[in-house]
Design a protein around this motif. Structure first.
Motif, mmCIF file in Angstrom:
data_model
loop_
_atom_site.group_PDB
_atom_site.id
_atom_site.type_symbol
_atom_site.label_atom_id
_atom_site.label_comp_id
_atom_site.label_asym_id
_atom_site.label_seq_id
_atom_site.Cartn_x
_atom_site.Cartn_y
_atom_site.Cartn_z
ATOM 1 N N PRO A 130 36.792 5.987 45.684
ATOM 2 C CA PRO A 130 36.401 6.079 44.271
ATOM 3 C C PRO A 130 37.595 6.344 43.352
ATOM 4 O O PRO A 130 37.671 5.777 42.268
ATOM 5 N N GLU A 131 38.536 7.186 43.832
ATOM 6 C CA GLU A 131 39.727 7.479 43.018
ATOM 7 C C GLU A 131 40.550 6.209 42.813
ATOM 8 O O GLU A 131 41.000 5.918 41.709
ATOM 9 N N GLN A 132 40.706 5.469 43.913
ATOM 10 C CA GLN A 132 41.484 4.232 43.828
ATOM 11 C C GLN A 132 40.832 3.231 42.893
ATOM 12 O O GLN A 132 41.500 2.540 42.130
ATOM 13 N N LYS A 133 39.503 3.198 42.936
ATOM 14 C CA LYS A 133 38.807 2.268 42.046
ATOM 15 C C LYS A 133 39.056 2.630 40.580
ATOM 16 O O LYS A 133 39.226 1.752 39.734
ATOM 17 N N MET A 134 39.073 3.954 40.325
ATOM 18 C CA MET A 134 39.347 4.393 38.953
ATOM 19 C C MET A 134 40.749 3.977 38.510
ATOM 20 O O MET A 134 40.946 3.513 37.392
ATOM 21 N N ILE A 135 41.697 4.188 39.414
ATOM 22 C CA ILE A 135 43.078 3.813 39.089
ATOM 23 C C ILE A 135 43.182 2.315 38.828
ATOM 24 O O ILE A 135 43.769 1.873 37.841
ATOM 25 N N LEU A 136 42.533 1.554 39.704
ATOM 26 C CA LEU A 136 42.574 0.096 39.556
ATOM 27 C C LEU A 136 41.928 -0.324 38.240
ATOM 28 O O LEU A 136 42.441 -1.195 37.532
ATOM 29 N N GLN A 137 40.822 0.324 37.908
ATOM 30 C CA GLN A 137 40.146 0.032 36.639
ATOM 31 C C GLN A 137 41.098 0.239 35.457
ATOM 32 O O GLN A 137 41.176 -0.585 34.543
ATOM 33 N N GLN A 138 41.876 1.350 35.530
ATOM 34 C CA GLN A 138 42.825 1.624 34.448
ATOM 35 C C GLN A 138 43.915 0.561 34.387
ATOM 36 O O GLN A 138 44.306 0.121 33.291
ATOM 37 N N VAL A 139 44.389 0.166 35.580
ATOM 38 C CA VAL A 139 45.423 -0.881 35.623
ATOM 39 C C VAL A 139 44.883 -2.168 35.011
ATOM 40 O O VAL A 139 45.540 -2.816 34.187
ATOM 41 N N VAL A 140 43.652 -2.514 35.409
ATOM 42 C CA VAL A 140 43.055 -3.747 34.903
ATOM 43 C C VAL A 140 42.859 -3.674 33.385
ATOM 44 O O VAL A 140 43.173 -4.621 32.660
ATOM 45 N N ASP A 141 42.403 -2.518 32.884
ATOM 46 C CA ASP A 141 42.236 -2.350 31.443
ATOM 47 C C ASP A 141 43.553 -2.586 30.706
ATOM 48 O O ASP A 141 43.613 -3.303 29.711
ATOM 49 N N LYS A 142 44.601 -1.957 31.234
ATOM 50 C CA LYS A 142 45.924 -2.101 30.626
ATOM 51 C C LYS A 142 46.375 -3.549 30.649
ATOM 52 O O LYS A 142 46.930 -4.061 29.680
ATOM 53 N N TYR A 143 46.135 -4.163 31.785
ATOM 54 C CA TYR A 143 46.550 -5.556 31.983
ATOM 55 C C TYR A 143 45.832 -6.471 30.989
ATOM 56 O O TYR A 143 46.453 -7.301 30.336
ATOM 57 N N GLN A 144 44.522 -6.250 30.838
ATOM 58 C CA GLN A 144 43.745 -7.072 29.892
ATOM 59 C C GLN A 144 44.216 -6.839 28.458
ATOM 60 O O GLN A 144 44.344 -7.779 27.682
#
Length: 489
Positions: A167-181
């Motif tokens: 779950p922590e990794q998913k949160m981090i990935l979500q943040q990366v994806v948000d930034k990327y978008q």
DNA sequence: TAATATTACCTTTTT
DNA sequence: GGTAATATTA
């Protein structure tokens, strides 16, 4: 109508002429003439009174789209000067939608861009990802830059696939994806999956406008349906309904693109995704000699009846079963390469099959490159076979196939979840696994098996299955056991 | 800051 | 074994 169905077998005829009151999945075994069925189906629809601009045919590659268009034009009754059906790639269709305008406003503006975005290539993506992440983030996700790129693409296209993340990794990935978008939006850039998600967004925000712009279709045809990702299914669902039947052609046995977000779910559970659908199987093969088909059939002999296909040759009879696939184990790759060269010449002398038409297939790019290099050095002036990965060979056929990399750990390919790729003999692996429970074998067994099936079914006449006792992988010489796939032979 | 040493990776691919 | 990202040095 007779002309339209000429040369087709019964199962192909059934597929081509099936009612368009319901959705259809054509499960087409390797070499069973799926492109023929697709193109004849289009011609059939036109003959049945569907006007051509109401037909949408979607493929994955431009090559496939061009091929289909060409074959449609060859069917006389279609080439009559009227508008052609829309035959394009998923991405091409999405782009067309995003680039068009309606009501004085362009569609890319509708999804938040000010100017028409520029399309990012792979390198550009990596640059942006390098800017917005640091070592700490990548360590937390247990990836390097290139694998982060893969993770982001999967997340965008198929978030449900990433079950191995905490779950922590998913949160981090979500943040990366948000930034990327955000970064892409700011610089007015989009990547290939943005074409799809942008088009889906348009469809969801304003379906009426989309149908005015893109048209209302009466029939949607999809090639290589098993390779669709969930975003593409969502997109399709905006065009397919009670008034527009889906005609999907694919092969669940050849689904080998899971790593880039493809999901066989909709193929396997077609009737629950598309209510009232009918499934037609194509099992008459026009490519391989019976001994090769026997082996292909053994690979999936344990599947349940509903989805199991048994390929039967429609071309070769009982007295022409060909040559049995041959299994060889070599001490190393040098000996294997030399043997391939000799054998290729032997076959040429005996059957006049050009060596340049033969294929040497690999699981890994590395081993493929190694072999191509060996030739360049040792046979600079001779003709040599083609060297390619199994993935690249999909859809192609060769009179002679040398299928290499058949060592346990290479093919099926193992990854050790600590991140270090530590493949070796099964015995070594199991020892390591016991020593540190943190390092279980990670392997997509089913996908590897399908990949093996794709390799086997490329062969028309001669099939060789090769393994090496020793070979260089990831810069180290290692000992290998024979692949479990060789037990199927 | 830029050059140089060290470490950490390493499946498959299309749009 | 080769490469690219990161750490270290001048």
């Amino acid at each position: 109508m007779n002309q339209l169905l000429s040369g087709l077998n019964d199962e192909q005829k059934k597929a081509v002429t099936i009612s368009r009151d319901h959705h259809t999945l054509v499960l087409a075994g390797a070499g069973c003439g799926k492109t023929t069925v697709l193109t004849r189906r289009i011609a059939y629809l036109v003959g049945d009174g569907v006007s051509q601009e109401k037909i949408l045919a979607l493929t994955f590659t431009r090559k496939a789209a061009q091929e289909m268009l060409l074959r449609i034009k060859l069917l006389e009754q279609i080439d009559s000067g009227f508008a052609l059906p829309v035959i394009t790639t998923f991405h091409g269709f999405a782009l067309k939608l995003l680039a068009s305008e309606s009501g004085g406003k362009s569609n890319f503006e509708r999804i938040g861009f000010r100017n028409r975005p520029r399309l990012l290539d792979h390198e550009n993506r990596l640059e942006i990802l390098a800017q917005i992440t640091d070592k700490r983030i990548r360590t937390a996700l247990d990836v390097d830059l290139i694998r982060l790129d893969g993770l982001v693409s999967q997340y965008v296209v198929f978030p449900g696939r990433l079950v191995s993340l905490s779950p922590e990794q998913k949160m981090i990935l979500q943040q990366v994806v948000d930034k990327y978008q955000y970064e892409k939006m700011k610089k007015s850039l989009w990547d290939f999956s943005d074409l799809l998600s942008g088009a889906v967004k348009l469809c969801e925000d304003d379906p009426g406008m989309v149908h005015k712009t893109a048209g209302v279709f009466e029939s949607v045809l999809v090639d290589e349906f098993q390779d669709t990702n969930p975003l593409q299914i969502r997109f399709l669902n905006h065009f397919v309904d009670n008034n527009c039947a889906l005609f999907a052609v694919g092969d669940d046995d050849q689904a080998i693109y899971g790593f880039r977000g493809a999901d066989i779910g909709p193929t396997i559970n077609f009737t629950s995704y598309f209510k009232g659908a009918e499934i037609v199987k194509l099992q008459t093969n026009y490519r391989s000699k019976p001994f090769i088909l026997d082996m292909a059939n053994r690979i999936f002999r344990n599947k349940s009846d509903v989805y199991r296909k048994v390929l039967v040759s429609g071309k070769y009879g009982k007295n022409d079963r060909g040559v049995k696939p041959r299994v060889c184990q070599f001490t190393d790759q040098d000996i294997m390469a030399a043997w391939i060269m000799l054998q290729a010449e032997k076959i040429y002398k005996k059957n006049r099959i050009n060596i340049a038409d033969m294929a040497v297939l690999f699981r890994l790019n590395q081993t493929c490159d190694w072999m191509a290099d060996w030739i360049r050095k040792k046979f600079p002036q001779k003709t040599c076979p083609q060297f390619l990965t199994i993935h690249k060979s999909k859809g192609l056929e060769y009179p002679v196939v040398f299928l290499c990399d058949l060592e346990e750990g290479v093919f099926p390919n193992y990854r050790i979840s600590s991140g270090r790729n530590n493949i070796g003999s099964v015995w070594d692996l199991i020892k390591e696994w016991y020593n540190s429970k943190k390092n279980p074998i990670e392997c997509d067994w089913e996908e590897e098996k399908r990949l093996f099936y794709v390799g086997v079914t490329r062969a028309i006449e001669y099939l060789y299955l090769f393994s090496c006792k020793n070979k260089m992988v990831y810069g180290r010489r290692r000992r290998f056991d024979r692949s479990r796939f060789l037990r199927i032979v």
